[in-house]
Design a protein around this motif. Sequence first.
Motif, short mmCIF file in Angstrom:
data_model
loop_
_atom_site.label_atom_id
_atom_site.label_comp_id
_atom_site.label_asym_id
_atom_site.label_seq_id
_atom_site.Cartn_x
_atom_site.Cartn_y
_atom_site.Cartn_z
N SER A 7 5.22 -12.68 4.53
CA SER A 7 4.26 -12.51 5.52
C SER A 7 4.20 -11.18 6.22
CB SER A 7 4.80 -13.45 6.66
OG SER A 7 5.91 -13.40 7.29
N GLY A 8 3.19 -10.82 6.80
CA GLY A 8 3.11 -9.50 7.56
C GLY A 8 2.11 -8.60 6.96
N GLY A 9 1.66 -8.85 5.75
CA GLY A 9 0.50 -8.14 5.18
C GLY A 9 -0.59 -7.82 6.23
N ASP A 10 -1.29 -6.81 6.02
CA ASP A 10 -2.45 -6.58 7.15
C ASP A 10 -3.03 -5.40 6.80
OD1 ASP A 10 -2.61 -7.06 10.97
OD2 ASP A 10 -4.09 -6.99 9.36
N LEU A 11 -4.37 -4.90 7.20
CA LEU A 11 -4.87 -4.01 7.12
C LEU A 11 -4.38 -2.73 8.28
CD1 LEU A 11 -7.39 -2.05 6.40
CD2 LEU A 11 -8.87 -3.14 8.44
N ALA A 12 -3.95 -1.69 7.79
CA ALA A 12 -3.33 -0.42 8.65
C ALA A 12 -4.06 0.75 8.42
CB ALA A 12 -1.81 -0.40 8.05
N GLN A 13 -3.81 1.63 9.27
CA GLN A 13 -4.57 2.86 9.23
C GLN A 13 -3.61 3.64 8.34
OE1 GLN A 13 -6.28 4.45 12.90
NE2 GLN A 13 -8.14 3.20 12.78
N PRO A 14 -4.01 4.82 7.67
CA PRO A 14 -3.01 5.75 7.13
C PRO A 14 -2.45 6.37 8.27
CG PRO A 14 -5.49 6.22 6.32
CD PRO A 14 -5.54 5.19 7.29
N GLY A 15 -1.12 6.46 8.02
CA GLY A 15 -0.12 7.20 9.08
C GLY A 15 0.51 6.08 9.68
N GLY A 16 0.19 4.88 9.50
CA GLY A 16 0.52 3.67 10.31
C GLY A 16 1.65 3.00 9.77
N SER A 17 2.10 2.02 10.47
CA SER A 17 3.19 1.06 9.91
C SER A 17 3.10 -0.31 9.85
CB SER A 17 4.42 1.44 11.05
OG SER A 17 4.75 2.52 10.87
N LEU A 18 3.73 -0.88 9.15
CA LEU A 18 3.82 -2.38 8.99
C LEU A 18 5.19 -2.74 8.82
CD1 LEU A 18 0.60 -3.11 7.04
CD2 LEU A 18 0.92 -3.82 9.16
N THR A 19 5.38 -4.02 9.02
CA THR A 19 6.72 -4.66 8.63
C THR A 19 6.49 -6.06 7.98
OG1 THR A 19 7.94 -3.72 10.60
CG2 THR A 19 8.96 -5.82 9.46
N LEU A 20 7.11 -6.24 6.73
CA LEU A 20 6.83 -7.34 5.96
C LEU A 20 8.02 -8.20 6.12
CD1 LEU A 20 5.18 -6.08 2.42
CD2 LEU A 20 4.08 -6.80 4.82
N SER A 21 8.05 -9.59 6.10
CA SER A 21 8.95 -10.39 6.03
C SER A 21 8.99 -11.34 4.93
CB SER A 21 9.15 -11.22 7.45
OG SER A 21 9.11 -10.31 8.48
N CYS A 22 10.09 -12.07 4.48
CA CYS A 22 10.20 -12.77 3.34
C CYS A 22 11.11 -13.90 3.69
CB CYS A 22 10.61 -12.17 1.89
SG CYS A 22 10.91 -13.24 0.58
N ASN A 84 6.38 2.87 7.04
CA ASN A 84 6.07 3.85 7.92
C ASN A 84 5.28 4.83 6.97
OD1 ASN A 84 7.51 2.40 10.08
ND2 ASN A 84 9.24 3.73 9.64
N ASN A 85 4.42 5.52 7.84
CA ASN A 85 3.81 6.57 7.21
C ASN A 85 3.00 6.15 6.13
OD1 ASN A 85 2.56 9.28 7.20
ND2 ASN A 85 4.39 10.05 5.86
N LEU A 86 2.34 4.93 6.21
CA LEU A 86 1.52 4.31 5.15
C LEU A 86 0.19 5.31 4.55
CD1 LEU A 86 1.41 0.72 6.33
CD2 LEU A 86 2.21 1.30 4.30
N ASN A 87 -0.03 5.35 3.15
CA ASN A 87 -0.99 5.98 2.84
C ASN A 87 -1.84 5.11 1.91
OD1 ASN A 87 -0.25 6.49 -0.01
ND2 ASN A 87 1.65 7.39 0.69
N PRO A 88 -3.18 5.18 1.65
CA PRO A 88 -3.83 4.17 0.83
C PRO A 88 -3.31 4.12 -0.50
CG PRO A 88 -5.40 6.11 1.83
CD PRO A 88 -4.01 6.50 2.11
N ASP A 89 -2.63 4.83 -1.19
CA ASP A 89 -1.76 4.48 -2.25
C ASP A 89 -0.89 3.46 -2.15
OD1 ASP A 89 -1.74 7.79 -3.73
OD2 ASP A 89 -3.15 6.34 -3.92
N ASP A 90 -0.51 3.07 -0.90
CA ASP A 90 0.49 1.81 -0.77
C ASP A 90 -0.36 0.58 -0.72
OD1 ASP A 90 2.22 3.89 1.79
OD2 ASP A 90 2.77 3.55 -0.19
N THR A 91 -1.69 0.53 -0.80
CA THR A 91 -2.43 -0.62 -0.84
C THR A 91 -2.03 -1.27 -2.13
OG1 THR A 91 -4.40 0.45 0.41
CG2 THR A 91 -4.90 -1.66 -0.95
#
Length: 126
Positions: A7-22, A84-91
């Motif tokens: 869980s935790g997947g979402d739309l994020a902006q470049p440079g943003g952060s997300l936390t995934l859980s399993c 952290n510091n997400l970029n489009p290649d992390d999609t």
Amino acid sequence: QVQLVESGGDLAQPGGSLTLSCAASGFIFDHYPMGWFRQAPGKEREGVSCISAYDGTTYYSDSVKGRFTISRDNAKDTLYLQMNNLNPDDTAVYFCATEGPCPPVRTVPTWGFGSWGQGTQVTVSS
């Protein structure tokens, strides 16, 4: 049987952060290494990070080293991936996995892991 629910997947902006859980069940969580993987459209599944069972040793792919942090809460049978510091290649669709080694078998895309969750979508876009 082994069950892994991401869980935790979402739309994020470049440079943003997300936390995934399993959330894990069906096995003795603290006895097994755990891993995070991802698969982008049209690409092969690739290993992102793994964490050992007992001493918490971690391993990261070069593409995420310094930006992502894997952790586990053995009391909650839960694995995390702080991104952290997400970029489009992390999609990609991100999967957690178990029944594999950490340090991983880097010569195969699955790193030697054998049980997988269904995945959670991470999209990085402005």
